[in-house]
Scaffold this motif. Sequence first.
Motif: not given
Length: 249
Positions: A203-220
């Motif tokens: 999982l490529d996960v971004a963390v925003d300014q409120e520390f919420k994780p966002w899944v940008l992409e899933v690699n198999t």
Amino acid sequence: MRRYVVSKWVKTEAVLHSTAVRPHIPATRILSEESLREMLNEYRMVYVKPDCGTFGSGVMRVDYNEKDAKPYRYQHRKTTRSFETFEDLYQSLKAAAGGRKYLVQKGIRMLKHNHNVFDLRVMVQTNPAGQWETTGMIGRVSQTGKVVTNYHSGGKLRSVETLLGPYLGADEVKRFKAKLKRLALGTAHALRSKYPGIREIGLDVAVDQEFKPWVLEVNTKPDPYIFKVLKNKRIYAKVRRYYKFNKRR
């Protein structure tokens, strides 16, 4: 059974079926003139990426600021181009895409390390008992002037503690990593329910300014060797052991 899934769009559709994972997936659409215009108007910053591609190749950041003389601009690698009209922007993007299918995704204002954005790679693998297990986490810091964090595109590898330490206390980092683990396992289960042959994901996960994780992409077909740089060698040892075991199955 299908073990690897290349299309980012197909993988996004699969994980959106999970009610637990869905809130962590940025709005994503197939690139068209209409979808780009609507998402730029709503989010002001988006990423345009090839549906099938690796190592961050072809990813472009697109910004819209109506106060600028040239309100539309996009960055590809280290080159930025600005435009007076949306139509000119879109035609330039289409030319850069070269006829390939592209996606447009809501831009996340990511946390930074030494003024460069970073994201996190979370490794999830099936263990010898056939159960999903989160085996490693590592941070990837973008090269100065670039919009992608991929190691193969010049990104630097750092521990999660190094990257989140300036923002969160030690106990908060531990709790955040536990949240990432739950998110990663939920994503793995959601993807495998559609493609039961999958045995590893990154999982490529971004963390925003409120520390919420966002899944940008899933690699198999995630790279197991990036974890070799971590000081805790037991992490890489497990990742490599599971990688070799799953490759033989």
